[in-house]
Scaffold this active site. Structure first.
Site, PDB file in Angstrom:
ATOM      1  N   ARG A   1      -8.949   1.237   9.110  1.00 11.79           N
ATOM      2  CA  ARG A   1      -8.558  -0.148   9.378  1.00 11.79           C
ATOM      3  C   ARG A   1      -9.639  -0.894  10.147  1.00 11.79           C
ATOM      4  O   ARG A   1      -9.481  -2.076  10.421  1.00 11.79           O
ATOM      5  CB  ARG A   1      -7.273  -0.161  10.212  1.00 11.79           C
TER       6      ARG A   1
ATOM      7  N   ARG B   1      -0.116  -8.901  13.391  1.00  8.80           N
ATOM      8  CA  ARG B   1      -0.672  -7.853  12.520  1.00  8.80           C
ATOM      9  C   ARG B   1      -1.537  -8.470  11.421  1.00  8.80           C
ATOM     10  O   ARG B   1      -2.572  -7.922  11.056  1.00  8.80           O
ATOM     11  CB  ARG B   1       0.465  -7.012  11.919  1.00  8.80           C
TER      12      ARG B   1
ATOM     13  N   ARG C   1      11.907  -5.440   4.481  1.00  7.86           N
ATOM     14  CA  ARG C   1      11.433  -4.062   4.393  1.00  7.86           C
ATOM     15  C   ARG C   1      12.346  -3.124   5.181  1.00  7.86           C
ATOM     16  O   ARG C   1      12.826  -3.466   6.252  1.00  7.86           O
ATOM     17  CB  ARG C   1      10.010  -4.026   4.974  1.00  7.86           C
TER      18      ARG C   1
ATOM     19  N   LYS D   1       0.829  -1.219   0.000  1.00  4.73           N
ATOM     20  CA  LYS D   1       0.000   0.000   0.000  1.00  4.73           C
ATOM     21  C   LYS D   1       0.856   1.259   0.000  1.00  4.73           C
ATOM     22  O   LYS D   1       0.618   2.177  -0.768  1.00  4.73           O
ATOM     23  CB  LYS D   1      -0.893   0.070   1.258  1.00  4.73           C
TER      24      LYS D   1
ATOM     25  N   ARG E   1      11.675  -1.655  10.623  1.00  5.72           N
ATOM     26  CA  ARG E   1      10.602  -1.270  11.524  1.00  5.72           C
ATOM     27  C   ARG E   1      10.527  -2.294  12.643  1.00  5.72           C
ATOM     28  O   ARG E   1      10.560  -3.485  12.385  1.00  5.72           O
ATOM     29  CB  ARG E   1       9.284  -1.223  10.759  1.00  5.72           C
TER      30      ARG E   1
HETATM   31  P1  AMP Z   1       1.353   0.908   8.952  1.00  2.00           P
HETATM   32  O1  AMP Z   1       2.567   1.730   8.687  1.00  2.00           O
HETATM   33  O2  AMP Z   1       0.158   1.361   8.157  1.00  2.00           O
HETATM   34  O3  AMP Z   1       1.585  -0.569   8.825  1.00  2.00           O
HETATM   35  O4  AMP Z   1       0.953   1.179  10.488  1.00  2.00           O
HETATM   36  C1  AMP Z   1       1.838   0.856  11.547  1.00  2.00           C
HETATM   37  C2  AMP Z   1       1.084   0.743  12.852  1.00  2.00           C
HETATM   38  O5  AMP Z   1       0.460   2.005  13.165  1.00  2.00           O
HETATM   39  C3  AMP Z   1      -0.060  -0.268  12.876  1.00  2.00           C
HETATM   40  O6  AMP Z   1       0.395  -1.588  13.128  1.00  2.00           O
HETATM   41  C4  AMP Z   1      -0.926   0.289  13.995  1.00  2.00           C
HETATM   42  O7  AMP Z   1      -0.371   0.000  15.271  1.00  2.00           O
HETATM   43  C5  AMP Z   1      -0.820   1.790  13.768  1.00  2.00           C
HETATM   44  N1  AMP Z   1      -1.862   2.270  12.828  1.00  2.00           N
HETATM   45  C6  AMP Z   1      -1.668   2.833  11.596  1.00  2.00           C
HETATM   46  N2  AMP Z   1      -2.834   3.153  11.027  1.00  2.00           N
HETATM   47  C7  AMP Z   1      -3.802   2.776  11.907  1.00  2.00           C
HETATM   48  C8  AMP Z   1      -5.232   2.814  11.879  1.00  2.00           C
HETATM   49  N3  AMP Z   1      -5.908   3.319  10.833  1.00  2.00           N
HETATM   50  N4  AMP Z   1      -5.887   2.344  12.977  1.00  2.00           N
HETATM   51  C9  AMP Z   1      -5.242   1.858  14.047  1.00  2.00           C
HETATM   52  N5  AMP Z   1      -3.899   1.772  14.125  1.00  2.00           N
HETATM   53  C10 AMP Z   1      -3.180   2.214  13.061  1.00  2.00           C
END
Ligand code: AMP
Length: 212
Positions: free
Chosen positions: A88, A167, A123, A13, A156
Protein backbone atom coordinates in the site's frame (compact mmCIF):
# COMPACT_ATOMS: atom_id res chain seq x y z
CA UNK A 1 1.21 -17.43 -10.55
CA UNK A 2 1.87 -14.44 -8.31
CA UNK A 3 -0.93 -11.92 -8.66
CA UNK A 4 -1.42 -8.54 -6.98
CA UNK A 5 -4.63 -6.55 -6.70
CA UNK A 6 -4.33 -2.79 -6.40
CA UNK A 7 -7.25 -0.44 -5.91
CA UNK A 8 -9.01 1.86 -3.48
CA UNK A 9 -10.65 0.44 -0.35
CA UNK A 10 -14.01 -0.92 -1.46
CA UNK A 11 -13.01 -1.25 -5.14
CA UNK A 12 -13.58 -5.01 -4.99
CA UNK A 13 -10.05 -6.33 -4.48
CA UNK A 14 -11.10 -8.78 -1.77
CA UNK A 15 -14.01 -10.17 -3.79
CA UNK A 16 -11.88 -10.63 -6.90
CA UNK A 17 -9.02 -12.10 -4.84
CA UNK A 18 -11.37 -14.70 -3.29
CA UNK A 19 -12.74 -15.60 -6.74
CA UNK A 20 -9.27 -15.84 -8.29
CA UNK A 21 -8.06 -17.94 -5.37
CA UNK A 22 -10.81 -20.51 -6.02
CA UNK A 23 -10.30 -20.40 -9.80
CA UNK A 24 -6.53 -20.88 -9.76
CA UNK A 25 -6.17 -22.86 -6.52
CA UNK A 26 -3.70 -20.47 -4.90
CA UNK A 27 -4.19 -18.65 -1.57
CA UNK A 28 -5.47 -15.07 -1.37
CA UNK A 29 -3.50 -13.16 1.22
CA UNK A 30 -5.21 -10.11 2.68
CA UNK A 31 -3.10 -8.10 5.11
CA UNK A 32 -6.33 -6.40 6.26
CA UNK A 33 -7.88 -9.79 7.16
CA UNK A 34 -4.70 -10.90 8.98
CA UNK A 35 -4.72 -7.64 10.95
CA UNK A 36 -8.45 -7.93 11.80
CA UNK A 37 -7.86 -11.50 13.02
CA UNK A 38 -4.94 -10.34 15.21
CA UNK A 39 -7.10 -7.54 16.66
CA UNK A 40 -9.87 -10.03 17.44
CA UNK A 41 -7.40 -12.39 19.15
CA UNK A 42 -5.74 -9.47 20.99
CA UNK A 43 -2.24 -10.51 19.97
CA UNK A 44 0.62 -8.03 20.49
CA UNK A 45 0.51 -7.14 16.77
CA UNK A 46 -3.26 -6.75 16.90
CA UNK A 47 -3.13 -4.42 19.88
CA UNK A 48 -0.45 -2.30 18.14
CA UNK A 49 -2.43 -2.16 14.87
CA UNK A 50 -5.88 -1.48 16.33
CA UNK A 51 -5.65 2.31 16.74
CA UNK A 52 -4.39 2.81 13.18
CA UNK A 53 -6.98 0.56 11.54
CA UNK A 54 -9.94 1.99 13.46
CA UNK A 55 -9.21 5.52 12.34
CA UNK A 56 -8.55 4.45 8.74
CA UNK A 57 -4.79 5.04 8.89
CA UNK A 58 -2.19 2.66 7.52
CA UNK A 59 -0.45 0.33 9.95
CA UNK A 60 3.31 1.14 9.97
CA UNK A 61 5.27 -0.32 7.06
CA UNK A 62 7.63 -2.41 9.22
CA UNK A 63 4.70 -4.18 10.92
CA UNK A 64 2.94 -5.03 7.66
CA UNK A 65 6.18 -6.07 5.94
CA UNK A 66 6.83 -8.44 8.87
CA UNK A 67 3.32 -9.91 8.50
CA UNK A 68 3.73 -10.53 4.78
CA UNK A 69 7.23 -12.04 5.09
CA UNK A 70 5.98 -14.54 7.63
CA UNK A 71 2.87 -15.39 5.57
CA UNK A 72 4.71 -15.88 2.25
CA UNK A 73 7.05 -18.39 3.87
CA UNK A 74 4.15 -20.77 4.53
CA UNK A 75 3.91 -23.96 2.50
CA UNK A 76 0.67 -23.07 0.70
CA UNK A 77 2.47 -20.18 -1.07
CA UNK A 78 4.86 -22.48 -2.95
CA UNK A 79 2.79 -22.55 -6.16
CA UNK A 80 1.83 -18.89 -6.13
CA UNK A 81 -0.50 -16.54 -4.29
CA UNK A 82 -2.64 -13.46 -4.58
CA UNK A 83 -1.83 -10.27 -2.69
CA UNK A 84 -4.90 -8.28 -1.64
CA UNK A 85 -4.14 -4.98 0.13
CA UNK A 86 -0.36 -5.30 0.10
CA UNK A 87 1.66 -3.31 -0.85
CA UNK A 88 0.00 0.00 0.00
CA UNK A 89 3.08 2.24 0.00
CA UNK A 90 6.19 2.51 -2.15
CA UNK A 91 8.26 1.40 0.87
CA UNK A 92 6.21 -1.83 1.01
CA UNK A 93 6.61 -2.39 -2.75
CA UNK A 94 10.36 -1.92 -2.41
CA UNK A 95 10.41 -4.44 0.45
CA UNK A 96 8.75 -6.99 -1.84
CA UNK A 97 11.40 -6.30 -4.49
CA UNK A 98 14.12 -6.69 -1.86
CA UNK A 99 12.67 -10.13 -1.03
CA UNK A 100 13.29 -11.07 -4.68
CA UNK A 101 9.57 -11.38 -5.41
CA UNK A 102 8.33 -10.47 -8.87
CA UNK A 103 4.64 -10.39 -9.75
CA UNK A 104 3.33 -12.13 -12.86
CA UNK A 105 0.25 -9.92 -12.94
CA UNK A 106 -0.73 -6.68 -11.22
CA UNK A 107 -4.43 -5.85 -11.58
CA UNK A 108 -5.53 -2.33 -10.70
CA UNK A 109 -9.29 -2.24 -10.11
CA UNK A 110 -10.55 1.28 -10.73
CA UNK A 111 -13.78 2.67 -9.27
CA UNK A 112 -14.60 6.40 -8.84
CA UNK A 113 -14.60 7.72 -5.24
CA UNK A 114 -18.35 8.55 -5.32
CA UNK A 115 -19.20 4.93 -6.20
CA UNK A 116 -16.88 3.66 -3.44
CA UNK A 117 -18.57 5.85 -0.83
CA UNK A 118 -21.98 4.60 -1.96
CA UNK A 119 -20.80 0.96 -1.80
CA UNK A 120 -19.06 0.90 1.56
CA UNK A 121 -22.18 1.26 3.71
CA UNK A 122 -23.50 -2.03 2.32
CA UNK A 123 -20.37 -4.04 2.93
CA UNK A 124 -20.56 -6.89 5.45
CA UNK A 125 -17.90 -9.21 6.78
CA UNK A 126 -17.90 -12.52 8.63
CA UNK A 127 -16.07 -11.95 11.94
CA UNK A 128 -15.22 -15.65 12.11
CA UNK A 129 -13.86 -16.66 8.67
CA UNK A 130 -13.39 -13.17 7.09
CA UNK A 131 -15.60 -13.91 4.05
CA UNK A 132 -16.93 -10.68 2.54
CA UNK A 133 -20.42 -9.79 1.33
CA UNK A 134 -22.44 -6.80 0.18
CA UNK A 135 -26.13 -6.29 0.89
CA UNK A 136 -26.87 -5.34 -2.74
CA UNK A 137 -24.04 -6.67 -4.90
CA UNK A 138 -23.03 -9.89 -3.14
CA UNK A 139 -25.56 -10.83 -0.44
CA UNK A 140 -25.17 -14.00 1.60
CA UNK A 141 -27.95 -16.58 1.06
CA UNK A 142 -30.08 -15.40 4.01
CA UNK A 143 -28.69 -11.86 4.08
CA UNK A 144 -27.62 -12.02 7.74
CA UNK A 145 -25.28 -14.98 8.29
CA UNK A 146 -22.14 -16.24 6.55
CA UNK A 147 -22.70 -18.86 3.81
CA UNK A 148 -19.41 -20.56 4.68
CA UNK A 149 -19.59 -20.82 8.48
CA UNK A 150 -23.00 -19.57 9.64
CA UNK A 151 -21.66 -16.73 11.80
CA UNK A 152 -23.73 -13.53 11.99
CA UNK A 153 -22.34 -10.94 9.54
CA UNK A 154 -21.13 -7.57 10.85
CA UNK A 155 -20.13 -4.16 9.52
CA UNK A 156 -16.47 -3.27 9.53
CA UNK A 157 -15.84 -0.44 12.01
CA UNK A 158 -13.64 1.30 9.47
CA UNK A 159 -16.48 1.41 6.90
CA UNK A 160 -18.19 4.37 8.63
CA UNK A 161 -18.50 7.41 6.29
CA UNK A 162 -15.90 9.57 8.12
CA UNK A 163 -13.33 6.78 8.20
CA UNK A 164 -14.00 5.92 4.54
CA UNK A 165 -13.20 9.52 3.52
CA UNK A 166 -9.85 9.28 5.33
CA UNK A 167 -9.07 5.89 3.81
CA UNK A 168 -9.74 7.24 0.30
CA UNK A 169 -7.50 10.27 0.92
CA UNK A 170 -4.71 7.98 2.14
CA UNK A 171 -5.24 5.72 -0.87
CA UNK A 172 -4.78 8.61 -3.30
CA UNK A 173 -1.74 9.97 -1.45
CA UNK A 174 0.14 6.79 -0.61
CA UNK A 175 -1.15 3.83 -2.61
CA UNK A 176 -2.12 5.25 -6.00
CA UNK A 177 1.55 6.04 -6.86
CA UNK A 178 2.05 2.25 -6.96
CA UNK A 179 0.17 2.19 -10.28
CA UNK A 180 3.07 4.04 -11.92
CA UNK A 181 5.54 1.89 -10.00
CA UNK A 182 4.12 -1.35 -11.44
CA UNK A 183 3.08 0.05 -14.85
CA UNK A 184 6.73 0.87 -15.47
CA UNK A 185 7.59 -2.79 -14.80
CA UNK A 186 5.18 -3.75 -17.60
CA UNK A 187 3.07 -6.31 -15.73
CA UNK A 188 0.03 -4.18 -14.85
CA UNK A 189 -3.48 -4.26 -16.32
CA UNK A 190 -6.30 -1.88 -15.43
CA UNK A 191 -9.76 -3.35 -14.81
CA UNK A 192 -12.62 -0.87 -14.64
CA UNK A 193 -14.84 -1.97 -11.74
CA UNK A 194 -18.39 -2.65 -12.96
CA UNK A 195 -21.71 -2.37 -11.10
CA UNK A 196 -22.21 -6.14 -11.24
CA UNK A 197 -19.58 -8.28 -9.50
CA UNK A 198 -19.72 -10.93 -12.25
CA UNK A 199 -18.92 -8.32 -14.92
CA UNK A 200 -15.82 -7.20 -13.00
CA UNK A 201 -14.92 -10.85 -12.50
CA UNK A 202 -15.07 -11.55 -16.26
CA UNK A 203 -12.75 -8.60 -16.96
CA UNK A 204 -10.40 -9.68 -14.14
CA UNK A 205 -10.22 -13.29 -15.39
CA UNK A 206 -9.44 -12.09 -18.93
CA UNK A 207 -6.74 -9.69 -17.70
CA UNK A 208 -5.06 -12.43 -15.63
CA UNK A 209 -5.30 -15.04 -18.39
CA UNK A 210 -3.66 -12.64 -20.84
CA UNK A 211 -0.62 -12.50 -18.55
CA UNK A 212 -0.20 -16.23 -17.92
P1 AMP B 1 -8.30 -3.75 4.07
O1 AMP B 1 -9.09 -4.90 4.58
O2 AMP B 1 -7.30 -4.16 3.02
O3 AMP B 1 -9.13 -2.59 3.64
O4 AMP B 1 -7.40 -3.24 5.31
C1 AMP B 1 -8.00 -2.76 6.50
C2 AMP B 1 -7.01 -1.91 7.28
O5 AMP B 1 -5.87 -2.71 7.65
C3 AMP B 1 -6.43 -0.72 6.53
O6 AMP B 1 -7.28 0.41 6.56
C4 AMP B 1 -5.13 -0.50 7.29
O7 AMP B 1 -5.36 0.13 8.54
C5 AMP B 1 -4.68 -1.93 7.57
N1 AMP B 1 -3.85 -2.46 6.46
C6 AMP B 1 -4.14 -3.51 5.64
N2 AMP B 1 -3.16 -3.72 4.75
C7 AMP B 1 -2.22 -2.76 5.00
C8 AMP B 1 -0.97 -2.42 4.39
N3 AMP B 1 -0.48 -3.12 3.35
N4 AMP B 1 -0.28 -1.38 4.93
C9 AMP B 1 -0.73 -0.69 5.98
N5 AMP B 1 -1.91 -0.94 6.59
C10 AMP B 1 -2.66 -1.96 6.10
Amino acid sequence: MKIMFLGAPGAGKGTQAEHTSARLGIPAISTGAIIREAIKNETAMGLAAKAYTEKGALVPDEVVIGIIKERLEMDDCKNGYILDGFPRTVVQAEALDAMGIEMDAVISIEVPDEAIIARMGGRRVCPKCSATYHVDFKPSKDGVTCDACGEALTLRRDDSPEVVADRLRIYHEQTEPLKDYYASKGRMKIVIGQDKVEDTTALTDAAIDSMK
